[in-house]
Design a protein around this motif. Structure first.
Motif, PDB file in Angstrom:
ATOM      1  N   VAL A 183       3.689 -13.056   3.444  1.00 48.83           N
ATOM      2  CA  VAL A 183       3.298 -11.865   4.210  1.00 48.83           C
ATOM      3  C   VAL A 183       4.414 -10.830   4.104  1.00 48.83           C
ATOM      4  N   GLY A 184       5.663 -11.280   4.264  1.00 49.76           N
ATOM      5  CA  GLY A 184       6.801 -10.370   4.141  1.00 49.76           C
ATOM      6  C   GLY A 184       6.853  -9.711   2.776  1.00 49.76           C
ATOM      7  N   MET A 185       6.580 -10.495   1.734  1.00 46.34           N
ATOM      8  CA  MET A 185       6.572  -9.964   0.374  1.00 46.34           C
ATOM      9  C   MET A 185       5.481  -8.905   0.230  1.00 46.34           C
ATOM     10  N   ALA A 186       4.278  -9.229   0.690  1.00 51.26           N
ATOM     11  CA  ALA A 186       3.154  -8.298   0.570  1.00 51.26           C
ATOM     12  C   ALA A 186       3.428  -7.002   1.333  1.00 51.26           C
ATOM     13  N   VAL A 187       3.918  -7.120   2.549  1.00 57.68           N
ATOM     14  CA  VAL A 187       4.185  -5.937   3.367  1.00 57.68           C
ATOM     15  C   VAL A 187       5.329  -5.112   2.775  1.00 57.68           C
ATOM     16  N   SER A 188       6.355  -5.776   2.261  1.00 63.26           N
ATOM     17  CA  SER A 188       7.480  -5.028   1.695  1.00 63.26           C
ATOM     18  C   SER A 188       7.093  -4.306   0.402  1.00 63.26           C
ATOM     19  N   LYS A 189       6.130  -4.836  -0.328  1.00 60.18           N
ATOM     20  CA  LYS A 189       5.687  -4.191  -1.565  1.00 60.18           C
ATOM     21  C   LYS A 189       4.627  -3.128  -1.311  1.00 60.18           C
ATOM     22  N   PHE A 190       3.787  -3.358  -0.288  1.00 59.09           N
ATOM     23  CA  PHE A 190       2.697  -2.430  -0.027  1.00 59.09           C
ATOM     24  C   PHE A 190       2.362  -2.420   1.465  1.00 59.09           C
ATOM     25  N   PRO A 191       3.150  -1.687   2.242  1.00 60.24           N
ATOM     26  CA  PRO A 191       2.973  -1.689   3.705  1.00 60.24           C
ATOM     27  C   PRO A 191       1.592  -1.272   4.184  1.00 60.24           C
ATOM     28  N   ARG A 192       0.883  -0.473   3.399  1.00 61.01           N
ATOM     29  CA  ARG A 192      -0.438  -0.023   3.830  1.00 61.01           C
ATOM     30  C   ARG A 192      -1.424  -1.174   3.996  1.00 61.01           C
ATOM     31  N   VAL A 193      -1.060  -2.366   3.539  1.00 53.15           N
ATOM     32  CA  VAL A 193      -1.939  -3.522   3.744  1.00 53.15           C
ATOM     33  C   VAL A 193      -2.155  -3.735   5.243  1.00 53.15           C
ATOM     34  N   LEU A 194      -1.199  -3.288   6.053  1.00 57.93           N
ATOM     35  CA  LEU A 194      -1.325  -3.424   7.508  1.00 57.93           C
ATOM     36  C   LEU A 194      -2.347  -2.454   8.100  1.00 57.93           C
ATOM     37  N   THR A 195      -2.766  -1.485   7.323  1.00 54.09           N
ATOM     38  CA  THR A 195      -3.721  -0.500   7.833  1.00 54.09           C
ATOM     39  C   THR A 195      -5.173  -0.871   7.537  1.00 54.09           C
ATOM     40  N   LYS A 196      -5.387  -1.899   6.720  1.00 48.78           N
ATOM     41  CA  LYS A 196      -6.745  -2.308   6.374  1.00 48.78           C
ATOM     42  C   LYS A 196      -7.378  -3.083   7.532  1.00 48.78           C
ATOM     43  N   SER A 197      -8.666  -2.943   7.681  1.00 50.86           N
ATOM     44  CA  SER A 197      -9.371  -3.657   8.748  1.00 50.86           C
ATOM     45  C   SER A 197      -9.441  -5.150   8.430  1.00 50.86           C
TER      46      SER A 197
END
Length: 182
Positions: A64-78
Motif C-alpha cells: 500500500v505504501g509503495m502504491a501510494v508513494s508512486k501514485f497518491p491519487r489512488v486514494l481518491t478512487k471510490s
C-alpha cells in the motif's frame, strides 16, 4: 496548491504527518500530490481507504505504501471503482497483487474504456498466434491510443480484419463475440 490555502495550519500539519505515515517522504515529487489527496479527508476515511486497498488488492502495508508513494491519487478512487479494477486485474487478467502495487497508475484508467478492451485485444492476438512474444500488461495499458493502434491493431489488419472494429466495440463497453474466451 491554492486549494490547501483554505484549510487550517493544524489540518495541513496533520495531513503532512499522514502522508509521511503512508510512506511518501517530504522530498518526493509525489509528496504534494499525496498531500492534496489526503488534505480534505478525515483520518478515519484515510484509514478506511488504506484498509480497502489492502483487502481489495491483497496488499501488505508495504505494498500500500509503495502504491501510494508512486501514485497518491489512488486514494481518491471510490471503493467500488477500486473493487471492480481489483476483480478484473487479479481474477480475470491474472496479475499478481505486487505487480499492481508497483504500477498503481494503471488503476486510474477506465476499466471499461481502456483496461479491459486492451486486455481483450492482447489476449485475442496471443490465442491466435499473432503476437510473437509476451507483452507487459502495464505497458499495454499506459501507451497512448495512437501507439496502441500502431502496435496492436494495424499490424494485424490482414490476419484479423475485424480487430479494429471489435476493439472499438469493446471500448464502448460491449464484448464482441470474438473476444469471448473460454
Amino acid at each position: 496548491m491554492p486549494s490547501l490555502l483554505s484549510i487550517s495550519t493544524e489540518r495541513i500539519q496533520t495531513a503532512v504527518a499522514c502522508v509521511e505515515g503512508l510512506g511518501v517522504p517530504r522530498g518526493s515529487p509525489m509528496f504534494r500530490h499525496a498531500l492534496q489527496a489526503v488534505a480534505f479527508l478525515s483520518q478515519e476515511k484515510i484509514t478506511a481507504k488504506v484498509e480497502h486497498l489492502k483487502k481489495a488488492f491483497r496488499w501488505t502495508d508495504a505494498e500500500v505504501g509503495m502504491a501510494v508513494s508512486k501514485f497518491p491519487r489512488v486514494l481518491t478512487k471510490s471503493k467500488e471503482s477500486l473493487q471492480r479494477r481489483s476483480e478484473f486485474l487479479i481474477s480475470e487478467a491474472g496479475l499478481e497483487p505486487a505487480y499492481i502495487a508497483y504500477r498503481p497508475a494503471m488503476l486510474m484508467y477506465s476499466l471499461e474504456g481502456r483496461i479491459r478492451p486492451r486486455y481483450y485485444v492482447v489476449k485475442f492476438l496471443k490465442q491466435n498466434g499473432l503476437l510473437d512474444h509476451d507483452r507487459d500488461f502495464y505497458n499495454t495499458v499506459m501507451v497512448s491510443e495512437k501507439v496502441f493502434m500502431e502496435r496492436f491493431i494495424c499490424p494485424h489488419k490482414k490476419a484479423a480484419a475485424h480487430l479494429a472494429e471489435d476493439y472499438a466495440t469493446a471500448c464502448r463497453g460491449e464484448v464482441p463475440a470474438r473476444f469471448t474466451f473460454t
